[in-house]
Motif scaffolding. Structure first.
Motif, PDB file in Angstrom:
ATOM      1  N   GLY A 134      24.996  17.071  43.391  1.00 23.76           N
ATOM      2  CA  GLY A 134      26.018  17.481  44.348  1.00 23.76           C
ATOM      3  C   GLY A 134      25.589  17.225  45.771  1.00 23.76           C
ATOM      4  O   GLY A 134      25.081  16.141  46.087  1.00 23.76           O
ATOM      5  N   GLY A 135      25.771  18.247  46.589  1.00 23.14           N
ATOM      6  CA  GLY A 135      25.589  18.105  48.031  1.00 23.14           C
ATOM      7  C   GLY A 135      24.220  17.588  48.448  1.00 23.14           C
ATOM      8  O   GLY A 135      24.113  16.709  49.300  1.00 23.14           O
ATOM      9  N   LEU A 136      23.182  18.127  47.826  1.00 15.96           N
ATOM     10  CA  LEU A 136      21.831  17.749  48.219  1.00 15.96           C
ATOM     11  C   LEU A 136      21.583  16.254  47.989  1.00 15.96           C
ATOM     12  O   LEU A 136      20.975  15.571  48.823  1.00 15.96           O
ATOM     13  CB  LEU A 136      20.842  18.613  47.451  1.00 15.96           C
ATOM     14  CG  LEU A 136      19.361  18.342  47.493  1.00 15.96           C
ATOM     15  CD1 LEU A 136      18.622  19.662  47.416  1.00 15.96           C
ATOM     16  CD2 LEU A 136      18.933  17.468  46.328  1.00 15.96           C
ATOM     17  N   LEU A 139      23.769  14.150  50.382  1.00 14.66           N
ATOM     18  CA  LEU A 139      23.187  14.220  51.729  1.00 14.66           C
ATOM     19  C   LEU A 139      22.072  13.185  51.870  1.00 14.66           C
ATOM     20  O   LEU A 139      21.995  12.464  52.861  1.00 14.66           O
ATOM     21  CB  LEU A 139      22.636  15.623  52.002  1.00 14.66           C
ATOM     22  CG  LEU A 139      22.121  15.846  53.422  1.00 14.66           C
ATOM     23  CD1 LEU A 139      23.279  16.001  54.398  1.00 14.66           C
ATOM     24  CD2 LEU A 139      21.209  17.063  53.491  1.00 14.66           C
ATOM     25  N   HIS A 375      17.696  24.178  51.199  1.00 10.37           N
ATOM     26  CA  HIS A 375      19.136  23.964  51.027  1.00 10.37           C
ATOM     27  C   HIS A 375      19.874  25.156  50.448  1.00 10.37           C
ATOM     28  O   HIS A 375      21.075  25.057  50.196  1.00 10.37           O
ATOM     29  CB  HIS A 375      19.410  22.769  50.107  1.00 10.37           C
ATOM     30  CG  HIS A 375      18.975  21.462  50.671  1.00 10.37           C
ATOM     31  ND1 HIS A 375      19.819  20.636  51.384  1.00 10.37           N
ATOM     32  CD2 HIS A 375      17.781  20.834  50.637  1.00 10.37           C
ATOM     33  CE1 HIS A 375      19.169  19.548  51.753  1.00 10.37           C
ATOM     34  NE2 HIS A 375      17.921  19.647  51.313  1.00 10.37           N
ATOM     35  N   VAL A 453      20.077  23.930  56.923  1.00 14.89           N
ATOM     36  CA  VAL A 453      21.002  22.805  57.024  1.00 14.89           C
ATOM     37  C   VAL A 453      22.297  23.111  57.774  1.00 14.89           C
ATOM     38  O   VAL A 453      23.188  22.269  57.808  1.00 14.89           O
ATOM     39  CB  VAL A 453      21.287  22.220  55.627  1.00 14.89           C
ATOM     40  CG1 VAL A 453      20.056  21.526  55.072  1.00 14.89           C
ATOM     41  CG2 VAL A 453      21.779  23.301  54.659  1.00 14.89           C
ATOM     42  N   ASN A 482      23.731  19.579  58.741  1.00 15.00           N
ATOM     43  CA  ASN A 482      24.040  18.405  57.916  1.00 15.00           C
ATOM     44  C   ASN A 482      25.082  17.500  58.557  1.00 15.00           C
ATOM     45  O   ASN A 482      25.764  17.886  59.511  1.00 15.00           O
ATOM     46  CB  ASN A 482      24.596  18.856  56.558  1.00 15.00           C
ATOM     47  CG  ASN A 482      23.515  19.355  55.615  1.00 15.00           C
ATOM     48  OD1 ASN A 482      23.787  19.954  54.597  1.00 15.00           O
ATOM     49  ND2 ASN A 482      22.264  19.085  55.949  1.00 15.00           N
ATOM     50  N   ARG A 567      30.801  20.925  43.082  1.00 16.52           N
ATOM     51  CA  ARG A 567      30.208  21.489  41.870  1.00 16.52           C
ATOM     52  C   ARG A 567      30.901  22.785  41.515  1.00 16.52           C
ATOM     53  O   ARG A 567      31.343  23.510  42.400  1.00 16.52           O
ATOM     54  CB  ARG A 567      28.740  21.826  42.127  1.00 16.52           C
ATOM     55  CG  ARG A 567      27.799  20.706  41.881  1.00 16.52           C
ATOM     56  CD  ARG A 567      26.342  21.094  42.042  1.00 16.52           C
ATOM     57  NE  ARG A 567      26.019  21.950  43.145  1.00 16.52           N
ATOM     58  CZ  ARG A 567      25.537  23.182  43.013  1.00 16.52           C
ATOM     59  NH1 ARG A 567      25.352  23.725  41.828  1.00 16.52           N
ATOM     60  NH2 ARG A 567      25.229  23.894  44.088  1.00 16.52           N
ATOM     61  N   TYR A 571      29.701  31.029  43.311  1.00 21.02           N
ATOM     62  CA  TYR A 571      29.679  31.307  44.758  1.00 21.02           C
ATOM     63  C   TYR A 571      30.668  30.430  45.530  1.00 21.02           C
ATOM     64  O   TYR A 571      31.115  30.779  46.611  1.00 21.02           O
ATOM     65  CB  TYR A 571      28.258  31.208  45.330  1.00 21.02           C
ATOM     66  CG  TYR A 571      27.782  29.838  45.759  1.00 21.02           C
ATOM     67  CD1 TYR A 571      28.242  29.263  46.938  1.00 21.02           C
ATOM     68  CD2 TYR A 571      26.858  29.114  44.999  1.00 21.02           C
ATOM     69  CE1 TYR A 571      27.812  28.010  47.337  1.00 21.02           C
ATOM     70  CE2 TYR A 571      26.419  27.873  45.387  1.00 21.02           C
ATOM     71  CZ  TYR A 571      26.900  27.317  46.563  1.00 21.02           C
ATOM     72  OH  TYR A 571      26.465  26.076  46.959  1.00 21.02           O
ATOM     73  N   LYS A 572      31.018  29.288  44.968  1.00 22.60           N
ATOM     74  CA  LYS A 572      31.999  28.406  45.620  1.00 22.60           C
ATOM     75  C   LYS A 572      33.434  28.884  45.346  1.00 22.60           C
ATOM     76  O   LYS A 572      34.378  28.454  45.977  1.00 22.60           O
ATOM     77  CB  LYS A 572      31.802  26.971  45.147  1.00 22.60           C
ATOM     78  CG  LYS A 572      30.447  26.387  45.552  1.00 22.60           C
ATOM     79  CD  LYS A 572      30.277  24.958  45.053  1.00 22.60           C
ATOM     80  CE  LYS A 572      28.882  24.404  45.257  1.00 22.60           C
ATOM     81  NZ  LYS A 572      28.651  23.846  46.595  1.00 22.60           N
ATOM     82  N   GLU A 670      27.014  29.509  50.907  1.00 23.47           N
ATOM     83  CA  GLU A 670      27.020  28.039  51.009  1.00 23.47           C
ATOM     84  C   GLU A 670      26.175  27.665  52.210  1.00 23.47           C
ATOM     85  O   GLU A 670      26.539  27.952  53.353  1.00 23.47           O
ATOM     86  CB  GLU A 670      28.452  27.526  51.192  1.00 23.47           C
ATOM     87  CG  GLU A 670      28.588  26.015  51.128  1.00 23.47           C
ATOM     88  CD  GLU A 670      28.366  25.472  49.721  1.00 23.47           C
ATOM     89  OE1 GLU A 670      27.190  25.198  49.367  1.00 23.47           O
ATOM     90  OE2 GLU A 670      29.345  25.338  48.969  1.00 23.47           O
ATOM     91  N   ALA A 671      25.042  27.012  51.951  1.00 27.92           N
ATOM     92  CA  ALA A 671      24.131  26.732  53.057  1.00 27.92           C
ATOM     93  C   ALA A 671      24.844  25.947  54.163  1.00 27.92           C
ATOM     94  O   ALA A 671      24.770  26.298  55.332  1.00 27.92           O
ATOM     95  CB  ALA A 671      22.924  25.967  52.551  1.00 27.92           C
ATOM     96  N   SER A 672      25.514  24.892  53.775  1.00 26.49           N
ATOM     97  CA  SER A 672      26.240  24.108  54.781  1.00 26.49           C
ATOM     98  C   SER A 672      27.580  23.634  54.239  1.00 26.49           C
ATOM     99  O   SER A 672      28.635  23.984  54.721  1.00 26.49           O
ATOM    100  CB  SER A 672      25.404  22.891  55.203  1.00 26.49           C
ATOM    101  OG  SER A 672      26.208  21.918  55.833  1.00 26.49           O
ATOM    102  N   GLY A 673      27.510  22.842  53.169  1.00 26.69           N
ATOM    103  CA  GLY A 673      28.685  22.116  52.721  1.00 26.69           C
ATOM    104  C   GLY A 673      28.737  20.805  53.482  1.00 26.69           C
ATOM    105  O   GLY A 673      28.271  20.723  54.628  1.00 26.69           O
ATOM    106  N   THR A 674      29.225  19.776  52.828  1.00 24.99           N
ATOM    107  CA  THR A 674      29.418  18.491  53.497  1.00 24.99           C
ATOM    108  C   THR A 674      30.799  17.935  53.157  1.00 24.99           C
ATOM    109  O   THR A 674      31.366  17.165  53.937  1.00 24.99           O
ATOM    110  CB  THR A 674      28.333  17.474  53.083  1.00 24.99           C
ATOM    111  OG1 THR A 674      28.161  17.548  51.665  1.00 24.99           O
ATOM    112  CG2 THR A 674      27.013  17.762  53.758  1.00 24.99           C
TER     113      THR A 674
HETATM  114  C1  GFP Z   1      23.261  22.196  48.697  1.00 30.24           C
HETATM  115  C2  GFP Z   1      23.886  23.347  49.416  1.00 30.24           C
HETATM  116  C3  GFP Z   1      25.024  22.866  50.296  1.00 30.24           C
HETATM  117  C4  GFP Z   1      24.489  21.829  51.255  1.00 30.24           C
HETATM  118  C5  GFP Z   1      23.788  20.733  50.488  1.00 30.24           C
HETATM  119  C6  GFP Z   1      23.118  19.742  51.409  1.00 30.24           C
HETATM  120  O1  GFP Z   1      24.253  21.594  47.922  1.00 30.24           O
HETATM  121  O2  GFP Z   1      25.592  23.929  51.000  1.00 30.24           O
HETATM  122  O3  GFP Z   1      25.528  21.280  52.009  1.00 30.24           O
HETATM  123  O4  GFP Z   1      22.788  21.256  49.631  1.00 30.24           O
HETATM  124  O5  GFP Z   1      22.258  20.413  52.280  1.00 30.24           O
HETATM  125  F1  GFP Z   1      24.369  24.247  48.508  1.00 30.24           F
HETATM  126  P1  GFP Z   1      24.198  21.411  46.346  1.00 30.24           P
HETATM  127  O6  GFP Z   1      23.226  20.313  46.071  1.00 30.24           O
HETATM  128  O7  GFP Z   1      23.763  22.719  45.799  1.00 30.24           O
HETATM  129  O8  GFP Z   1      25.594  21.026  45.964  1.00 30.24           O
END
Ligand code: GFP
Ligand code: GFP
Length: 833
Positions: A134-136, A139, A375, A453, A482, A567, A571-572, A670-674
């Motif tokens: 996913g996001g990580l 990114l 993250h 992030v 991010n 994903r 929590y989402k 949610e650390a950041s979200g992209t």
């Molecule tokens: C994680 C965090 C997200 C963040 C990404 C990139 O994503 O909030 O935006 O890392 O830093 F949860 P996942 O890989 O868990 O989707």
């Protein structure tokens, strides 16, 4: 071993160099030549797959030439480089991206048209490189795009998984996981580099020896050696000048080991070892519920970290011989989450046991080389490995970790004398019946910088996750918000909007996204509004066709396209979205004249195979969808679509067509979200909580251009303290009660009452850990505002335009510049012609 601290010269948009723009005749000839000479086929016989491969080969010629020049420039200039260690790289498809970045998209399209071939069609032949979750992982892919675009010396390092993230099918509403085979017929972009194979030791024991000088020497006698074979994927910067490398390691059995076993008569054993060695890079995130699965994950992490470190050291030694003093000024390693944290004791092992440096010298080098990105704050994601697993697989590393911890505990003692509880809390080793190694703590102790992030996430890292580390080492913890690459996430995926923007403000925005700000001047311009919304409409028409093809569901492009793609995780809160859909459905059944603009809710999400409730939520979405989509009474006002097998290439189709972006995580989770950035950039309006980068998006677009709802981080904390009881909401809100009770009937699962009950139970008896019920009312009210805003077409158009206009901050180029300034201290290196 101090790092160079010259800041890189700010480099503004460099227009694409015309000299590397090839004319269509040359491209056409190259494609035909490859069709004949690389694929051994002919224009008359070639199918789309063959045309795709021939086109890749023609593009790759350009790419490899620039790769060679880039490597030469980096070598000649003896550049400091960043090495991005990541267990995931979610690259998606490369064709469109590479063509755009090389500035040869249009010419190639025309060349193919003349050959009677449609570029868009053949691009569909390319399987996604889904080497991430996913996001990580995405990114990481955006970051290496920006690094190359900014001419920064960088290498991405990861694993060459045979199977990426599973392919998702939906059968009777349920997720079925199928293996992903992204390279069954080879991948035209990657280059195998057997000349750079590494050998990686595992298992065995450590022998303590006494050197002549009385110094203790450690020797690790491994029980198994596996080979790491590198595959290079060229990473083309925008403008086509710098081409960096993503180097992914594939595991193989080591020859001599097998040969000996085989000759000694152990034929089956030799086979077994082959299988064992090759298993390491077989799959992304093997199920770690079993002991064997856990072991495999740790081995994967060590395998790619150790291969990458050896590769880096080989390159360093070629330039600097055995002089280690410049290592940390030439090499910076970014640990993308804790997955590669084992690289820290591995570098220490090399410096101590191989280079024979003393501890302090080794530690100074190592701790000035690594930086770590966190993250997530979710405790289940902060990795811990049993110490006994280390003892078995990496015995020498465990000794080194103990020593790192011992010395660290002396530091803690200085700051908090006699405080045993503090030591227990900060220790890299968690004591207990099963001793654990805390990879997060190891990462903080062993790095010179640690970043979160997004602003709020980094603040929470300081305040809640690592407050004592922040106290011990002020300034070590920092933030880098991010970002996303606008090349893939606007220029390539939304060509119509890109062209409109080019016409209005010129074509250098992909390199300088703040330029989009100029669009704000047209936000009230009726003609521009019309053009902007017409493009959105056409993108929605295209998505409607895709939806029909993938699911058989008819949707009306005049409806609001409301999108939640990410994903699947509690929590989402995809289930908050679902409960609200059920509420709308109920309101429509109760009152067929219920006033709402027609709405299509679109979901895309994969659930981790072992995550039962996440899979239940997918099932619930699909069951509710089927019932609503076939109910004439809703009068076409409500449709629900779950698009199977969500992945990068599908996101590229959904995002340009979205009106509403659902970013509804529980505040603080949610650390950041992209995805939030990508959707807003393409003119979707966010309905979201004050979480992650939503907060910064709201700051950019202004409160009047976003729909914020729900509890804040502080309010959630307060709710925890007073005691949260979801039954309060169930008992006092008739709509909530009705919806949750509905889940227990067989209304959505004919003949199977209770099939959706797990969802209700998690929200009531389960304690509703993510505060879905607490936020429901405010979410529902925010949706009414969305509906009202959409009905006012001028207002909506203005809001949408302003969302695109204000996303400049969220280009991954800005993130990378922040990393360079705050952490990496790199300098750009122009590629010599
Ligand atoms: C994680 C965090 C997200 C963040 C990404 C990139 O994503 O909030 O935006 O890392 O830093 F949860 P996942 O890989 O868990 O989707
Ligand atoms: C890199 C790769 C090698 C490859 C050359 C090709 O060189 O495997 O053969 O490029 O130009 F690593 P290094 O800088 O890594 O040695």
């Amino acid at each position: 071993s101090k790092t160079t601290t010259k800041t890189p010269k700010a480099r503004l948009s460099t227009p694409i160099d015309k000299s590397i723009k090839l004319d269509k005749k040359i491209i056409k000839d190259a494609i035909v030549r490859h069709l004949h000479c690389s694929l051994g086929t002919d224009e008359n016989k070639a199918n789309n797959h063959a045309w795709w491969k021939a086109t890749c080969a023609a593009v790759q010629e350009q790419v490899l030439e620039q790769l060679r020049k880039t490597q030469k420039s980096h070598y000649l200039n003896d550049t400091r480089a960043v090495h991005y260690f990541s267990a995931e790289f979610l690259m998606g498809r490369l064709m469109s991206n590479n063509l755009h970045n090389l500035g040869m998209f249009e010419q190639t399209q025309q060349a193919l048209t003349e050959l009677g071939v449609n570029l868009t069609d053949i691009m569909e032949e390319e399987p996604d490189m889904a080497l991430g979750n996913g996001g990580l992982g995405r990114l990481a892919a955006c970051f290496i795009d920006s690094l190359a675009t900014l001419d920064l010396p960088a290498v991405g390092y990861g694993l060459h998984y045979e199977h990426g993230l599973f392919r998702q099918e939906i059968k009777n509403g349920e997720q079925i996981e199928r293996p992903d085979s992204w390279r069954d017929y080879g991948n035209p972009w990657e280059i195998c580099r057997p000349e750079s194979i590494q050998e990686i030791p595992l298992y065995g024991y450590v022998e303590t020896k006494y050197g002549d000088n009385g110094r203790i020497k450690k020797e690790w006698h491994p029980g198994l050696i596996v080979k790491g074979l590198p595959w290079d994927i060229p990473v083309v910067g925008y403008g086509g000048k710098t081409v960096n490398v993503l180097r992914l390691w594939q595991s193989q059995a080591s020859d001599y080991f097998n040969w000996d076993v085989f000759n000694a008569g152990g034929y089956l054993d030799a086979q077994k070892e082959n299988v064992q060695a090759e298993t390491i890079s077989k799959v992304l995130y093997p199920n770690d519920e079993t002991e064997a699965g856990k072991e495999l994950r740790l081995i994967q992490q060590y395998f790619f970290s150790a291969c990458s470190l050896k590769d880096i050291i080989r390159r360093y030694k070629r330039a600097h011989g055995d002089n280690w003093s410049r290592f940390s000024s030439q090499v910076v390693i970014q640990l993308n989450d804790t997955h590669p944290a084992i690289a820290i004791p591995e570098l220490m092992r090399i410096l101590l046991d191989r280079a024979e440096l003393d501890w302090d010298t080794a530690w100074a080098i190592s701790s000035n080389t690594f930086a770590y990105t966190n993250h997530t704050l979710l405790p289940e994601a902060l990795e811990k490995w049993p110490a006994r697993m280390f003892e078995k697989i990496l015995p020498r590393h465990l000794e080194i970790i103990y020593e790192i911890n011992h010395r660290f505990m002396l530091e803690v003692e200085k700051v908090w004398p006699g405080n045993v509880a503090m030591k227990q809390k900060l220790s890299i080793i968690e004591e207990g019946s099963d001793k654990m190694v805390r990879m997060g703590n190891l990462s903080v102790v062993g790095s010179f910088k640690v970043n979160g992030v997004a602003e709020i996430h980094s603040a929470l890292v300081k305040k809640n996750l690592f407050p004592e580390f922040d106290h011990m080492w002020p300034g070590k913890l920092t933030n880098v918000t991010n970002g996303i690459t606008p090349r893939r996430w606007l220029k390539a995926c939304n060509p119509k909007l890109s062209n409109l923007i080019d016409d209005k403000i010129g074509s250098d925005w992909p390199l300088d996204l703040n330029k989009l700000q100029e669009l704000a001047n047209y936000a009230d311009n009726a003609k521009f509004q019309k053009q902007f919304m017409q493009i959105k409409f056409e993108n929605k028409q295209a998505l409607a066709i895709e939806i029909k093809a993938l699911t058989g569901i008819d949707v009306d492009p005049k409806a609001i396209f409301d999108v939640q793609i990410k994903r699947l995780h509690e929590y989402k809160r995809q289930h908050l979205n679902l409960l609200h859909i059920m509420a709308l459905y109920r309101r429509l059944l109760a009152n067929p004249n219920y006033d709402m603009h027609p709405r299509v809710f679109i979901f895309g999400a994969k659930a981790a195979p072992g995550y039962k409730l996440a899979k239940d939520i997918i099932y619930a979405i699909n069951q509710v969808a089927t019932r609503i989509n076939n109910d004439k009474r809703v009068n076409g006002k409500l449709k629900v679509v779950f698009l199977p097998n969500y992945r990068v290439s599908l996101a590229e189709k959904i995002i340009p067509a979205a009106d509403v972006s659902e970013q509804i995580s529980t505040a603080g989770k949610e650390a950041s979200g992209t995805g939030n950035m990508k959707l807003s950039l393409n003119g979707a309006l966010t309905i979201g909580t004050l979480d992650g980068a939503n907060i910064e998006i709201a700051e950019e677009v202004g409160d009047e251009n976003i729909f914020i709802f729900g509890l804040t981080v502080d309010e959630i904390d307060a709710l925890h303290k007073t005691g949260y009881n979801p039954f309060d909401y169930y008992d006092n809100n008739r709509e909530i009660k009705a919806i949750l009770d509905w889940l227990e009937t067989d209304y959505f699962t004919p003949g199977k009452p209770g099939a959706l009950a797990s969802l209700k139970h998690s929200l009531l008896e389960g304690g509703d850990p993510y505060k879905v019920l607490a936020d429901f009312e405010s979410y529902s009210a925010a949706h009414e505002k969305v509906d009202a805003a959409y009905k006012d077409t001028t207002r909506w158009a203005k809001m949408a335009i302003l969302n695109s206009a204000k996303m400049g901050k969220f280009t991954s180029d800005r993130s990378i510049k922040d990393y360079v300034e705050r952490i990496w201290k790199l300098e750009a290196c122009k590629v010599d012609e």
